[in-house]
Design a protein around this motif. Structure first.
Motif, PDB file in Angstrom:
ATOM      1  N   LYS A 304      39.963  40.151  39.615  1.00 28.02           N
ATOM      2  CA  LYS A 304      40.791  41.091  38.837  1.00 28.02           C
ATOM      3  C   LYS A 304      40.774  42.475  39.485  1.00 28.02           C
ATOM      4  CE  LYS A 304      39.865  38.663  34.523  1.00 28.02           C
ATOM      5  NZ  LYS A 304      39.107  38.665  33.260  1.00 28.02           N
ATOM      6  N   LEU A 317      45.501  43.460  33.265  1.00 30.29           N
ATOM      7  CA  LEU A 317      44.617  42.399  33.783  1.00 30.29           C
ATOM      8  C   LEU A 317      43.174  42.891  33.913  1.00 30.29           C
ATOM      9  CD1 LEU A 317      44.254  39.525  34.977  1.00 30.29           C
ATOM     10  CD2 LEU A 317      44.646  40.514  37.230  1.00 30.29           C
ATOM     11  N   ARG A 474      42.840  30.044  37.277  1.00 28.94           N
ATOM     12  CA  ARG A 474      42.494  31.369  37.788  1.00 28.94           C
ATOM     13  C   ARG A 474      41.493  31.234  38.935  1.00 28.94           C
ATOM     14  NH1 ARG A 474      40.987  34.622  32.271  1.00 28.94           N
ATOM     15  NH2 ARG A 474      39.019  34.738  33.397  1.00 28.94           N
ATOM     16  N   ALA A 480      44.486  29.429  33.257  1.00 27.84           N
ATOM     17  CA  ALA A 480      45.350  30.554  32.883  1.00 27.84           C
ATOM     18  C   ALA A 480      46.506  30.071  32.019  1.00 27.84           C
ATOM     19  CB  ALA A 480      45.900  31.222  34.141  1.00 27.84           C
ATOM     20  N   SER A 501      52.853  36.717  33.854  1.00 24.30           N
ATOM     21  CA  SER A 501      51.929  37.389  32.946  1.00 24.30           C
ATOM     22  C   SER A 501      50.572  37.644  33.615  1.00 24.30           C
ATOM     23  CB  SER A 501      51.767  36.616  31.633  1.00 24.30           C
ATOM     24  OG  SER A 501      51.226  35.362  31.897  1.00 24.30           O
ATOM     25  N   TRP A 502      50.321  37.030  34.763  1.00 24.05           N
ATOM     26  CA  TRP A 502      49.071  37.299  35.488  1.00 24.05           C
ATOM     27  C   TRP A 502      49.297  38.168  36.720  1.00 24.05           C
ATOM     28  CZ3 TRP A 502      44.459  36.146  33.422  1.00 24.05           C
ATOM     29  CH2 TRP A 502      44.457  35.237  32.365  1.00 24.05           C
TER      30      TRP A 502
END
Ligand SMILES: Cc1cc2nc3c(=O)[nH]c(=O)nc-3n(C[C@H](O)[C@H](O)[C@H](O)COP(=O)(O)OP(=O)(O)OC[C@H]3O[C@@H](n4cnc5c(N)ncnc54)[C@H](O)[C@@H]3O)c2cc1C
Length: 507
Positions: A304, A317, A474, A480, A501-502
């Motif tokens: 991240k 995130l 992920r 995810a 969305s990620w």
């Protein structure tokens, strides 16, 4: 403004070293500053739990660790209980704990971080830290005097007394130490009857280099503060009192006292400063969860933070690091408080009898499959899940994905889910042949470096993926997004939404 590095990691304990390796794997410039000149020879922790072994496996590293340690089928929930948790029933490629000293774990993690290009500077103490809109500056005292290091982010992996936590103004609420125990590693000990101390609640472990570890609690000394040094005489007396023999302990290599202070950082992030490992949570080391939780923090944070530095993180995130891992910290600190009470009560005169009854009762319960399954799932961290915000998400979302065997559609090669995570990217796994919906990565949302798209058939006796058409995994091995839809248009729309969305679509 010039930056010396993208991310500054403060502290080269196990958490900092794994985090550095994860950042370097993603191509982020990473500098680790460690105040100690040499690696620690003494080991506090002695084991890795199943989820830690899995995350190492997800990077192709587990074999390095397994080669140096010894697997055991389970672990003690709390010392006075005689029935260990049985990990062998867990659905994992690593249904066991690995006995491996913290010193060896750190050496292997450091080797990995350096191989990937992270810089580790020992003998460098971070003395102050401040952040502004563009970055973080750290004052550092090292062999060349006092310097300043500039980075985009800094992560405090600097242990219980974390300077980063204080510099970030993050509170560390919790409870003070109320009892302590002693640990001693001895070059000499009588091995003729080690079951005797064990029967009396003394923990005994054989270490590398011929050392033997004893962990003992002495009712007469359990209110002594952890800061007070332990003497050999005190240790021998404690063993004598506990089991009627001092077990011949001599030539101590390490004697220490540790307590049950339990604290959890209020936040894991303040702007450009983040916390992981003991800097974020401390507790009594019962059930062997401290180092393991720190490694799992690092695995959650690494990709991240890399995404944020490299500009491909979807909005929010990086904040999911706090929302996901702080909750785990809450659970671990709450659980260890209960476990620590099971250690303390049998030592307190007035509770000795009822505490024994309680332990007998718990031992009986631990013999029940469902109880074992529940507690082993918690302690091993295999049941750690990060529930999605969206209540309509597939039930697998947020859960870890086991190492399911796969056959790749492209070339018929046999592989497995964890093997496809070695390079630290996201994995888009298509499991059913849906016409016109092969997992093409949509538009600019996805650069090949970030997501690996694979079509495969799952096999073996695993049922975790049965019914799924596609799953997005992920880099830390948690799901995810997953879907069972076979409608090509729906599948395409869902997948695009999930990826966006990620991953930041504009980059
Ligand atoms: C007796 C005992 C037994 C334990 N057994 C287990 C077990 O079996 N399993 C388990 O999971 N856990 C166990 N633990 C807990 C485990 O040892 C810790 O949770 C683990 O070491 C935490 O790792 P870390 O990297 O977060 O922090 P640390 O290991 O504390 O590392 C922090 C590092 O930061 C450095 N540092 C600090 N300040 C600065 C600064 N200002 N500048 C530069 N460097 C700095 C320190 O020198 C240190 O190297 C045990 C603990 C104890 C006391």
């Amino acid at each position: 403004m010039h930056r010396d590095t993208d991310v500054l990691v403060v502290g080269a304990g196990p958490t900092g070293l794994l985090l550095a390796a994860e950042l370097a794997l993603a191509g982020v410039r990473t500098l680790v500053l460690e105040r100690r000149c040499e690696r620690q020879a003494n080991s506090r922790a002695l084991n890795l739990h199943p989820r830690s072994l899995e995350i190492l496996d997800q990077r192709g590293l587990a074999d390095r660790f397994l080669a140096l340690g010894r697997t055991v089928p389970g672990w003690q929930f709390a010392a006075p209980l005689t029935t260990p948790l049985d990990f062998s029933v867990l659905n994992s490629a690593h249904p066991h704990a690995l006995l491996l000293s913290q010193a060896r774990t750190e050496a292997l993690l450091e080797q990995r971080a350096v191989e990937l290009g992270a810089q580790i500077r020992r003998g460098h103490t971070v003395t102050d830290l401040w952040q502004d809109a563009a970055g973080v500056s750290a004052g550092v005292t090292g062999p060349d005097g006092h310097t300043t290091v500039r980075a985009e982010f800094a992560v405090g992996c600097d242990g219980a007394r974390s300077l980063v936590r204080r510099a970030a103004g993050i509170a560390f609420p919790g409870t003070e130490e109320t009892f302590t125990a002693m640990v001693g590693d001895f070059a000499d000990a009588d091995h003729s009857d080690l079951q005797r101390p064990r029967r009396h609640g003394v923990l005994v472990s054989r270490l590398e280099h011929g050392l033997t570890r004893f962990v003992v609690m002495d009712p007469a000394r359990m209110r002594t503060p952890s800061a007070e040094p332990v003497t050999l005489e005190e240790f021998r007396t404690a063993l004598l009192r506990a089991c009627g023999t001092d077990c011949g302990v001599a030539r101590p290599r390490w004697l220490s006292r540790f307590g049950n202070a339990t604290r959890l950082a209020e936040r894991y992030r303040s702007g450009r400063l983040l916390l992981a490992g003991d800097a974020a949570h401390i507790h009594f080391p019962v059930g062997a969860q401290g180092l393991n939780t720190g490694l799992q923090d690092a695995m959650n944070l690494g990709w991240k933070l890399a995404a944020e530095v490299q500009g491909w993180a979807a909005p929010g995130l990086l904040d999911t690091y706090h929302s996901e891992r702080h909750r785990v910290g809450e659970e671990v600190t709450a659980r260890t408080e209960a476990q620590a009470l099971l250690v303390e009560l049998p030592q307190v005169e007035q509770y000795r009898r009822p505490a024994r009854r309680l332990c007998e009762l718990l031992d009986t319960l631990l013999g029940l499959d469902q109880v074992n399954q529940y507690l082993a799932g918690l302690l091993s961290a295999l049941d750690t899940a990060y529930p999605p915000q969206d209540p309509t998400a597939h039930a697998l979302t947020g859960r870890r994905i086991p190492d399911i065997p796969l056959t790749l559609s492209a070339d018929g090669r046999r592989t497995s889910v964890h093997s496809l995570l070695h390079d630290g990217t996201m994995l888009l796994l298509s499991l059913a042949d849906v016409p016109d919906a092969s997992p093409c990565l949509p538009s600019s949302a996805v650069r090949p470096r970030l997501v690996r798209a694979v079509t495969a058939r799952a096999h073996g006796d695993e049922d975790a993926l049965l019914g799924l058409t596609e799953v997005l995994v992920r880099p830390d091995g948690h799901v995810a997004w997953a879907t069972e839809t076979k409608d090509p248009r729906e599948l395409h729309a869902e997948r695009t939404h999930a990826l966006n969305s990620w991953i930041h679509a504009a980059k």
